[in-house]
Each structure stands twice: as structure tokens, then as C-alpha cells.
Design an enzyme around this catalytic site. Structure first.
Site, PDB file in Angstrom:
ATOM      1  CD  GLU A  60      -8.124  23.128   1.790  1.00  0.00           C
ATOM      2  OE1 GLU A  60      -7.180  22.362   1.527  1.00  0.00           O
ATOM      3  OE2 GLU A  60      -8.493  24.041   1.019  1.00  0.00           O
ATOM      4  CG  HIS A 129       2.862  24.161   2.906  1.00  0.00           C
ATOM      5  ND1 HIS A 129       3.078  25.353   2.259  1.00  0.00           N
ATOM      6  CD2 HIS A 129       2.009  23.440   2.130  1.00  0.00           C
ATOM      7  CE1 HIS A 129       2.390  25.366   1.120  1.00  0.00           C
ATOM      8  NE2 HIS A 129       1.733  24.227   1.032  1.00  0.00           N
TER       9      HIS A 129
END
Length: 322
Positions: A60, A129
């Protein structure tokens, strides 16, 4: 007017913007031939190739850094983060570089980057998630925050986000990708900072975001013989269209705010504070908030559904039923 899914509408927005602006490109994990974890970039690799549909490492930090650097050089990157839960790994770059560069350089540079991601619960993706973390980015001056709830809005808002000269965090919902709706084939934009009245009503103003919008619309239609609900979708959290919200509340005099994110530190509380400060005398009762439980999201479906607003819980909350 054709019907497209929410995911297809996003795909078309990206394709149309890439066709008219060579500075637009995409980057992210598995967005190339695979089409992304949720298939939003499906087919774009075949059209634009690896130079403009760039697969990245599982990092990321690398995705954010590349997007910010490219945007400072005049490109318009669309960076995909597979899950909003993972964006904490890149928060320094997004909050301290993307959000602040224009100010710190005296307006001499812009960061026209779109940080696409998805959040929300409902698929049994468990604790790491499934979170709704829009408040993280709502709190950072210099970022715009967008949360579309329908295919039509998704396309128009994404096109506006790509064209915007500011960094935009564009938050989708994993359960909306298959939702269908009418979407014009031609390119169109929806101005950032304008709320949408999804359903007119006279008895109650219900403010909802993302996946709680379609749930609320179903409930409003189901109980219309008991209460006439006006549903407002802010669509963009930053900038936030308080004018539309306040005008609705002046008419209905009653407010319910629904968000999937946990209540503590949430956007619903902030909207509530603005209403109380600005038009308190127009309220017939207290502002009520239905939000996700202050808990880690479970994997088990029954437990997961008990932790977030559902159609059933929204209906009971509106009608004050236990």
C-alpha cells in the site's frame, strides 16, 4: 437508458476518462489481466496495456507513493487499494503528503489523485476486511471523501473525482458491486459536494450513506403507510452539503441518521452536531443515530448482521420498536 451494475459503472467511468485524457492511468494489486479483486478494471488491460493499467507489488505504501509522485508531475492516477482496512499502511503518505502538498507549496502544485477502495461488511470477510473507516479520511483537511450508493452516482462521482485537482478518497461498498441501475452511456459528471434527495417525504429526514441508502429506501417504501420518509444521501462527505440536509430537516422536523460504521467518532455524530447547532428550534425531538456496534466485526454471518444496520433493524429503529 441501459442497466449496469455498480462495478460496471465504475469501469465505464475509468475507461471513458482514460480515452479522453492520456494522463489518466490506474495502479494497484492485480488490476491488470485479472481485473482487480472486485473486477472493476476488468478488460481495461486489454484496451490500454501495461503502461496505463499497472500492476503493483503488494504494498500500500508503494501504491500511495507512486500515485502521489505521479500526480505531482501532472498525471492523474487512479490508485486502487483492495480493502480500506489496509489503507492504514499508507496513511502517512495520504494524510501528510497528498492532503497537504498543495498548501505547503503555496498552491504551486496539485495532487489530482484518486484513491479508490472499498469497505463495509456483509460477506463474512471478518475483522480485518470488513470495516467502515471513512471517518479516518473525513478528519483530514485537504482530502475529499466520496461514497456513492448507486451505479448512476458511482459513474458520475468517479468522473468528477478523476477530473478534480485535489486528492479524493473514493470509497465503494463490497455489497454494492452487483447492484444494478440505469446509467447513461455518455460521459457525465456529478458535482462533488451536492447531496442527493433519494426519496422525498414530509414526516422524517433520514440521512444515510453507502450501502445503508438502498436498505433505507426499501424500508421507507415498506412503511410508507405509517410514515413518509425523506431520504438524503450526502454522496460526498467532504465537502459535505449541509444546506440540503438542513432544508430537509426544517421541513420534516425529525431526523434519523444511519451509518454502517461504528457510532463512536463517526460522521453521523458530526452531522448531528451541525443540525443541533444551526436549526435546533426546528427539531420536534432528539436526533437519533443508528450505527454499527462498537465491536470488532465477526466472521459468523448471524453475528456480523447483528453488528451493522440491516433492513429489519432500520425499520424497528424508525418505528421505535424493540
Amino acid at each position: 437508458m441501459r442497466e449496469l451494475t455498480y462495478g460496471q459503472a465504475l469501469n465505464e467511468a475509468i475507461r471513458q476518462e482514460m480515452e479522453i485524457d492520456p494522463n489518466v492511468f490506474c495502479l494497484g494489486e492485480d488490476i491488470g489481466p485479472h481485473g482487480g479483486a472486485f473486477q472493476v478494471t476488468k478488460g481495461l488491460f486489454d484496451i490500454f496495456g501495461s503502461e496505463r493499467i499497472r500492476n503493483t507489488p503488494i504494498s500500500e505504501q508503494a501504491i500511495a507513493g507512486l500515485a502521489i509522485g505521479a500526480s505531482l508531475k501532472g498525471m492523474r492516477p487512479i490508485a486502487e487499494f483492495m480493502y480500506i482496512d489496509f489503507m492504514g499502511l499508507a496513511i502517512d503518505q495520504i494524510a501528510n503528503q497528498a492532503a497537504k502538498s498543495r498548501y505547503m507549496f503555496g498552491g504551486k502544485v496539485s495532487v489530482p489523485a484518486v484513491f479508490r477502495t472499498q469497505g463495509g461488511a456483509g460477506r463474512g470477510n471478518a475483522a480485518q476486511h470488513s470495516q467502515s473507516l471513512e471517518a479516518w479520511f473525513y478528519h483530514i483537511p485537504g482530502l475529499k471523501v466520496v461514497m456513492p450508493s448507486s451505479p448512476y452516482d458511482a459513474k458520475g462521482l468517479l468522473i468528477s473525482s478523476i477530473r478534480d485537482n485535489n486528492p479524493v478518497v473514493f470509497i465503494e461498498h463490497k455489497l454494492l458491486y452487483s447492484q444494478k441501475g440505469d446509467v447513461p452511456e455518455k460521459s457525465y459528471s456529478i458535482e462533488l459536494g451536492e447531496a442527493s434527495i433519494k426519496r422525498p417525504g414530509k414526516d422524517l429526514t433520514l440521512i444515510a450513506t453507502s450501502n445503508t441508502v438502498p436498505k433505507s429506501l426499501i424500508v421507507a417504501d415498506r412503511i410508507k403507510h405509517k410514515i413518509d420518509i425523506e431520504i438524503i444521501d450526502p454522496m460526498t462527505l467532504v465537502p459535505l452539503d449541509m444546506e440540503t440536509i438542513l432544508e430537509s430537516v426544517k421541513k420534516t422536523n425529525n431526523v434519523v441518521i444511519v451509518q454502517e460504521a461504528i457510532r463512536r467518532g463517526g460522521i453521523a455524530s458530526d452531522i448531528s452536531s451541525y443540525i443541533s447547532e444551526d436549526i435546533f428550534d426546528h427539531l420536534d425531538g432528539s436526533i437519533r443515530i443508528l450505527a454499527g456496534e462498537n465491536t470488532v466485526l465477526p466472521y459468523n454471518n448471524a453475528l456480523e448482521m447483528s453488528a451493522i444496520p440491516t433492513e429489519a433493524s432500520i425499520e424497528k429503529f424508525i418505528l421505535n420498536e424493540k
